[in-house]
Design a protein around this motif. Structure first.
Motif, PDB file in Angstrom:
ATOM      1  N   GLU A 193       0.916  -1.198   0.054  1.00  0.00           N
ATOM      2  CA  GLU A 193      -0.026  -0.031   0.083  1.00  0.00           C
ATOM      3  C   GLU A 193       0.858   1.270  -0.098  1.00  0.00           C
ATOM      4  O   GLU A 193       0.804   2.320  -0.800  1.00  0.00           O
ATOM      5  CB  GLU A 193      -0.888   0.179   1.302  1.00  0.00           C
ATOM      6  N   LYS A 194       1.944   1.271   0.838  1.00  0.00           N
ATOM      7  CA  LYS A 194       2.917   2.165   0.855  1.00  0.00           C
ATOM      8  C   LYS A 194       3.516   2.483  -0.510  1.00  0.00           C
ATOM      9  O   LYS A 194       3.495   3.592  -0.712  1.00  0.00           O
ATOM     10  CB  LYS A 194       3.841   1.888   2.089  1.00  0.00           C
ATOM     11  N   PHE A 195       4.081   1.462  -0.799  1.00  0.00           N
ATOM     12  CA  PHE A 195       4.802   1.534  -2.255  1.00  0.00           C
ATOM     13  C   PHE A 195       3.724   2.269  -3.275  1.00  0.00           C
ATOM     14  O   PHE A 195       4.354   2.990  -4.213  1.00  0.00           O
ATOM     15  CB  PHE A 195       5.199   0.352  -2.509  1.00  0.00           C
ATOM     16  N   LEU A 196       2.457   1.768  -3.328  1.00  0.00           N
ATOM     17  CA  LEU A 196       1.635   2.461  -4.374  1.00  0.00           C
ATOM     18  C   LEU A 196       0.850   3.523  -4.047  1.00  0.00           C
ATOM     19  O   LEU A 196       0.044   4.228  -4.442  1.00  0.00           O
ATOM     20  CB  LEU A 196       0.325   1.270  -4.588  1.00  0.00           C
ATOM     21  N   ASN A 197       1.638   4.110  -2.791  1.00  0.00           N
ATOM     22  CA  ASN A 197       1.027   5.643  -2.222  1.00  0.00           C
ATOM     23  C   ASN A 197      -0.532   5.479  -2.245  1.00  0.00           C
ATOM     24  O   ASN A 197      -1.299   6.473  -2.247  1.00  0.00           O
ATOM     25  CB  ASN A 197       1.333   6.650  -3.347  1.00  0.00           C
ATOM     26  N   LEU A 198      -1.103   4.459  -1.693  1.00  0.00           N
ATOM     27  CA  LEU A 198      -2.320   4.185  -1.328  1.00  0.00           C
ATOM     28  C   LEU A 198      -2.713   4.354   0.182  1.00  0.00           C
ATOM     29  O   LEU A 198      -1.683   4.006   1.017  1.00  0.00           O
ATOM     30  CB  LEU A 198      -2.783   2.914  -1.655  1.00  0.00           C
ATOM     31  N   PRO A 199      -3.672   5.027   0.468  1.00  0.00           N
ATOM     32  CA  PRO A 199      -3.895   5.245   1.848  1.00  0.00           C
ATOM     33  C   PRO A 199      -4.162   3.727   2.580  1.00  0.00           C
ATOM     34  O   PRO A 199      -4.820   2.816   1.954  1.00  0.00           O
ATOM     35  CB  PRO A 199      -5.281   5.874   2.138  1.00  0.00           C
ATOM     36  N   PRO A 200      -3.631   3.443   3.664  1.00  0.00           N
ATOM     37  CA  PRO A 200      -3.793   2.219   4.128  1.00  0.00           C
ATOM     38  C   PRO A 200      -5.423   1.826   4.644  1.00  0.00           C
ATOM     39  O   PRO A 200      -5.775   2.358   5.387  1.00  0.00           O
ATOM     40  CB  PRO A 200      -2.921   2.029   5.601  1.00  0.00           C
ATOM     41  N   ARG A 201      -5.723   0.828   3.733  1.00  0.00           N
ATOM     42  CA  ARG A 201      -7.271   0.289   3.938  1.00  0.00           C
ATOM     43  C   ARG A 201      -7.594  -1.136   4.368  1.00  0.00           C
ATOM     44  O   ARG A 201      -8.350  -1.434   4.618  1.00  0.00           O
ATOM     45  CB  ARG A 201      -8.008   0.817   2.873  1.00  0.00           C
ATOM     46  N   ILE A 202      -6.529  -1.959   3.930  1.00  0.00           N
ATOM     47  CA  ILE A 202      -6.591  -3.307   4.090  1.00  0.00           C
ATOM     48  C   ILE A 202      -6.254  -3.358   5.481  1.00  0.00           C
ATOM     49  O   ILE A 202      -5.333  -3.107   6.094  1.00  0.00           O
ATOM     50  CB  ILE A 202      -5.464  -4.174   3.347  1.00  0.00           C
ATOM     51  N   SER A 203      -7.128  -4.376   6.284  1.00  0.00           N
ATOM     52  CA  SER A 203      -6.886  -4.453   7.780  1.00  0.00           C
ATOM     53  C   SER A 203      -7.078  -5.862   7.991  1.00  0.00           C
ATOM     54  O   SER A 203      -7.249  -6.637   7.370  1.00  0.00           O
ATOM     55  CB  SER A 203      -8.160  -3.502   8.644  1.00  0.00           C
ATOM     56  N   GLN A 204      -6.596  -6.325   9.439  1.00  0.00           N
ATOM     57  CA  GLN A 204      -6.973  -7.432   9.928  1.00  0.00           C
ATOM     58  C   GLN A 204      -8.091  -8.219   9.752  1.00  0.00           C
ATOM     59  O   GLN A 204      -8.264  -9.317   9.534  1.00  0.00           O
ATOM     60  CB  GLN A 204      -6.603  -7.426  11.347  1.00  0.00           C
ATOM     61  N   TYR A 205      -8.954  -7.221   9.816  1.00  0.00           N
ATOM     62  CA  TYR A 205     -10.471  -7.718   9.468  1.00  0.00           C
ATOM     63  C   TYR A 205     -10.668  -8.302   8.134  1.00  0.00           C
ATOM     64  O   TYR A 205     -11.453  -9.226   8.136  1.00  0.00           O
ATOM     65  CB  TYR A 205     -11.464  -6.367   9.568  1.00  0.00           C
ATOM     66  N   ASN A 206      -9.888  -7.959   7.254  1.00  0.00           N
ATOM     67  CA  ASN A 206     -10.118  -8.350   5.668  1.00  0.00           C
ATOM     68  C   ASN A 206      -9.176 -10.066   5.699  1.00  0.00           C
ATOM     69  O   ASN A 206      -9.452 -10.514   4.496  1.00  0.00           O
ATOM     70  CB  ASN A 206      -9.421  -7.529   4.768  1.00  0.00           C
ATOM     71  N   LEU A 207      -8.734 -10.329   6.727  1.00  0.00           N
ATOM     72  CA  LEU A 207      -7.959 -11.709   6.434  1.00  0.00           C
ATOM     73  C   LEU A 207      -8.248 -12.266   7.598  1.00  0.00           C
ATOM     74  O   LEU A 207      -8.023 -12.005   8.722  1.00  0.00           O
ATOM     75  CB  LEU A 207      -6.352 -11.387   6.494  1.00  0.00           C
ATOM     76  N   TYR A 208      -8.482 -13.635   7.432  1.00  0.00           N
ATOM     77  CA  TYR A 208      -8.526 -14.450   8.545  1.00  0.00           C
ATOM     78  C   TYR A 208      -7.998 -15.942   8.045  1.00  0.00           C
ATOM     79  O   TYR A 208      -7.968 -16.397   6.986  1.00  0.00           O
ATOM     80  CB  TYR A 208     -10.227 -14.779   8.879  1.00  0.00           C
ATOM     81  N   PHE A 209      -7.323 -16.435   9.307  1.00  0.00           N
ATOM     82  CA  PHE A 209      -6.726 -17.853   8.806  1.00  0.00           C
ATOM     83  C   PHE A 209      -7.677 -18.916   8.986  1.00  0.00           C
ATOM     84  O   PHE A 209      -8.559 -19.087   9.944  1.00  0.00           O
ATOM     85  CB  PHE A 209      -5.707 -18.207  10.075  1.00  0.00           C
ATOM     86  N   ASN A 210      -7.678 -19.841   7.861  1.00  0.00           N
ATOM     87  CA  ASN A 210      -8.662 -20.875   7.599  1.00  0.00           C
ATOM     88  C   ASN A 210      -7.919 -22.161   7.798  1.00  0.00           C
ATOM     89  O   ASN A 210      -7.112 -22.463   7.072  1.00  0.00           O
ATOM     90  CB  ASN A 210      -9.215 -20.888   6.102  1.00  0.00           C
TER      91      ASN A 210
END
Ligand code: A3P
Length: 346
Positions: free
Chosen positions: A270-287
């Protein structure tokens, strides 16, 4: 009589209540399918590029993404597309490889970001002469619809190892951002072998053992003619790219860490692409069943990658693994030195 009336009233209230709950659930599902329900925060970062892009609030993008979704499902008309400024944009960033590095996981995870739109298919425009001959408009038409403020990302892992690709991408956009996802080279080579092996088995064909392909039986040295070995010599390929692009235009993603701890890797992208941080722990869960992280878009929609991602590797003779690791070691050191990213490979 009074009792009868009360029962009737209770029944009516029950129906109304169910209707209200039903509508609420429908709305949640609808909004959910349009976009993920995650807290929308004020803009902290900025997109790279033009001023209007920088000032475009992500909140609006999140809602607009709903229409995009509808369009993809075939529910939005051409007129709506035109009215809402939907466009097919050339990619601002490309995941150029490496095959079996985790390219699909990276693309899908980046697509969780409201400002990112992925090209679902591998387009193979720059590495396939026939496709390349069709021209840049053909390529653009292969891109998904997006809002001008969003960025399109595509992935074709063969780009990294194909001779002609750096020059061709440079001709399209000399300031494009390039993502390379790598895994420990021996593991990657075995993963590569496993994929080919599976293809052979599907066609009821027999195939050599990995050891036989990776080690030259005449010299007992590592067989550098074997493609799975050559692909893992990352520095050799990167050097070709550096004839066209400065190292600042590349970002190395640690594919091994993306498996075990995806969020920090995604935050670096996200940083490299100059995007505001939006992907969070909420979006990823271990299955635990899959043994991998899966993606959560909202309270209702989540998905894991296909079963072809995360295959069980065959057991490989430990002496062959040691030999390969020793062989890759100097190339890895060079790769760390060039990219400025040191990975914990043996
Ligand atoms: P294996 O099949 O060897 O485990 P690519 O998409 O470039 O073909 O890479 C495939 C690899 O992505 C898989 O290799 C797997 O280990 C890795 N991967 C990373 N994150 C994953 C995830 N969340 N789900 C499934 N596979 C993932």
């Amino acid at each position: 009589m009074l009792f009868k009336q009360q029962a009737w009233l209770r029944q009516k209230l029950l129906v109304l209540g169910s209707l209200a709950v039903g509508s609420l659930l429908y709305l949640v599902a609808r909004v959910g399918s349009l976009d993920r329900l995650q807290p929308i925060c004020p803009i902290e970062g900025r997109f790279g590029g033009t001023r209007s892009q920088a000032e475009f609030p992500l909140r609006a993008l999140q809602f607009k993404r709903g229409l995009l979704h509808e369009f993809r499902k075939g529910n939005a008309s051409k007129e709506q597309v035109r009215l809402h400024d939907l466009v097919q944009q050339l990619p601002k960033a490309i995941i150029i490889g490496v095959r079996k590095g985790g390219t699909r996981a990276l693309l899908e995870m980046l697509n969780l970001h409201p400002a990112v739109v992925k090209a679902s298919q591998e387009i193979h425009f720059f590495d396939n002469d026939e496709n390349y001959a069709k021209g840049i408009e053909w390529y653009r038409k292969k891109m998904p619809f997006s809002y001008p403020q969003q960025i399109t990302i595509e992935k074709s892992p063969a780009y990294f190892i194909t001779e002609e690709v750096p020059e061709r991408i440079y001709k399209m956009n000399s300031s494009i951002k390039l993502l390379i996802i790598v895994r420990e080279p021996t593991t990657r080579a075995i993963s590569d072998y496993t994929q080919v092996l599976e293809g052979k088995e599907r066609k009821n064909k027999t195939y050599y053992k990995f050891e036989k392909l990776a080690i030259d039986p005449n010299t007992c040295e590592v067989n550098t003619k074997y493609k799975a070995v050559r692909t893992s010599i990352y520095t050799k390929h990167l050097e070709r790219w550096l004839k066209y692009f400065p190292i600042e235009q590349f970002h190395v993603v640690d594919g091994d860490r993306l498996i075990t701890e995806p969020l920090p890797e995604l935050q670096l992208v996200e940083k490299f692409l100059n995007l505001p941080p939006r992907i969070s722990q909420y979006n990823l869960y271990f299955n635990a069943t899959r043994g991998f992280y899966c993606l959560r878009f909202n309270i209702i929609f989540n998905k894991c990658l296909a079963g072809s991602k995360g295959r069980i590797h065959p057991e490989v003779d430990p002496s062959v693994i040691t030999k390969l690791r020793k062989f890759f070691h100097p190339f890895n050191q060079k790769f760390y030195q060039i990219t400025g990213r040191t990975l914990n490979w043996p």
